[in-house]
Scaffold this motif. Structure first.
Motif, PDB file in Angstrom:
ATOM      1  N   GLU A 171       0.836  -1.196   0.000  1.00  0.00           N
ATOM      2  CA  GLU A 171       0.000   0.000   0.000  1.00  0.00           C
ATOM      3  C   GLU A 171       0.874   1.250   0.000  1.00  0.00           C
ATOM      4  O   GLU A 171       1.903   1.303   0.678  1.00  0.00           O
ATOM      5  CB  GLU A 171      -0.908  -0.014   1.232  1.00  0.00           C
ATOM      6  N   THR A 174       3.694   3.926  -5.673  1.00  0.00           N
ATOM      7  CA  THR A 174       3.396   4.787  -6.818  1.00  0.00           C
ATOM      8  C   THR A 174       4.455   4.521  -7.881  1.00  0.00           C
ATOM      9  O   THR A 174       5.429   3.807  -7.630  1.00  0.00           O
ATOM     10  CB  THR A 174       3.453   6.281  -6.431  1.00  0.00           C
ATOM     11  N   LYS A 247      -0.211  -2.292 -15.760  1.00  0.00           N
ATOM     12  CA  LYS A 247      -1.295  -1.642 -15.013  1.00  0.00           C
ATOM     13  C   LYS A 247      -1.445  -2.305 -13.648  1.00  0.00           C
ATOM     14  O   LYS A 247      -2.480  -2.859 -13.304  1.00  0.00           O
ATOM     15  CB  LYS A 247      -2.600  -1.711 -15.802  1.00  0.00           C
ATOM     16  N   TRP A 248      -0.377  -2.238 -12.851  1.00  0.00           N
ATOM     17  CA  TRP A 248      -0.384  -2.826 -11.518  1.00  0.00           C
ATOM     18  C   TRP A 248      -1.146  -1.942 -10.541  1.00  0.00           C
ATOM     19  O   TRP A 248      -1.373  -0.752 -10.806  1.00  0.00           O
ATOM     20  CB  TRP A 248       1.047  -3.053 -11.040  1.00  0.00           C
ATOM     21  N   SER A 249      -1.514  -2.518  -9.413  1.00  0.00           N
ATOM     22  CA  SER A 249      -2.275  -1.775  -8.403  1.00  0.00           C
ATOM     23  C   SER A 249      -1.656  -1.981  -7.021  1.00  0.00           C
ATOM     24  O   SER A 249      -1.234  -3.092  -6.694  1.00  0.00           O
ATOM     25  CB  SER A 249      -3.728  -2.245  -8.361  1.00  0.00           C
TER      26      SER A 249
END
Length: 262
Positions: A171, A174, A247-249
């Motif tokens: 978490e 970026t 497109k990782w999160s």
């Protein structure tokens, strides 16, 4: 707790050699998968039949509550924790009190730190379930009532049948600050170094040890998909190509097709 080591005069040279091995084990205990047993002490924490920590200082989070980590977690003092570099390593721990303990060893995975544990010797703070499993059948609670126990321990290979290495994106990550946690690493279990490679690049960028089992890199903007290369404390290396998509999160986990053989 005092530890007494037996020796004979005629075997003095062998004893001195073993003493040297034990002393270096205290300094670099995770650099080799050593077949020898070493002395230590153990206690337990959490619920009597519980899994030990909820999360833990290595950062594995809810993984400690489910198999294959469930009930096999262990906290260690600074000798083995080494500011998080010992996270993920696996050990066999065996109780020496034959009046209440069986001959079987329990296998534990380092997921937590024991900040109050002694720094001058090796100490394990095991989950209640793991601690009790060392007892003779039916004497689990009696063993836990003993409190601190003399034990012997040795490093062992981690085994996660049916699991491949996975990378959890922490978490807060970026494109300019990326942090990863490695899960289900067979074999050595720990991480000595970690590198990442951006899309279209041949350069491996070194990641920094952040805390526990977490690593990060600052740069950017970093462009996925990312390949990740791991090196363990014994020098084994594995590269997972394009394991983290473009497109990782944050908070997502990406599983590779690989693991170390054991």
């Amino acid at each position: 707790m005092q530890h007494h080591h037996s020796s004979g005069v005629i075997l003095l040279s062998i004893v001195l050699m073993n003493a040297l091995v034990v002393s270096t084990q205290g300094q670099l205990p995770h650099r080799i998968i050593d077949p020898h047993w070493y002395p230590g002490t153990a206690t337990w924490y959490g619920n009597p039949e519980g899994d030990g920590s909820s999360g833990g200082a290595c950062g594995y989070g809810s993984l400690v509550d489910v198999k294959p980590l469930k009930a096999r977690v262990g906290a260690v003092g600074p000798v083995l924790f080494m500011k998080g570099e010992g996270c993920g390593a696996c050990y066999k721990v065996k109780c020496l009190d034959n009046t209440i303990c069986s001959k079987r060893a329990v296998t534990v995975i380092i997921t937590d730190e024991c900040p109050g544990c002694p720094s001058d010797r090796t100490h394990f703070d095991l989950s209640g379930a793991a601690f009790g499993r060392m007892a003779h059948n039916g004497q689990n609670s009696q063993l836990r009532d003993r409190g601190q126990l003399p034990i012997i321990y040795r490093r062992t290979k981690c085994k996660y049948p049916g699991k491949n290495i996975a990378f959890h994106v922490n978490e807060g990550s970026t494109p300019f600050w990326l942090s990863l946690l490695v899960e289900y690493e067979d074999g050595d279990g720990d991480i000595a170094s970690m590198h990442i490679q951006e899309a279209g690049s041949s350069e491996w960028l070194e990641m920094n040890h952040l805390w526990g089992a977490n690593w990060n890199i600052i740069g950017g903007p970093l462009r996925g998909p990312f390949s990740v290369k791991l090196s363990t404390s014994t020098g084994k290396t594995l590269s997972a190509r394009d394991v983290i998509p473009s497109k990782w999160s944050p908070k997502a986990t990406y599983t590779s097709r690989l693991n170390f053989f054991h």
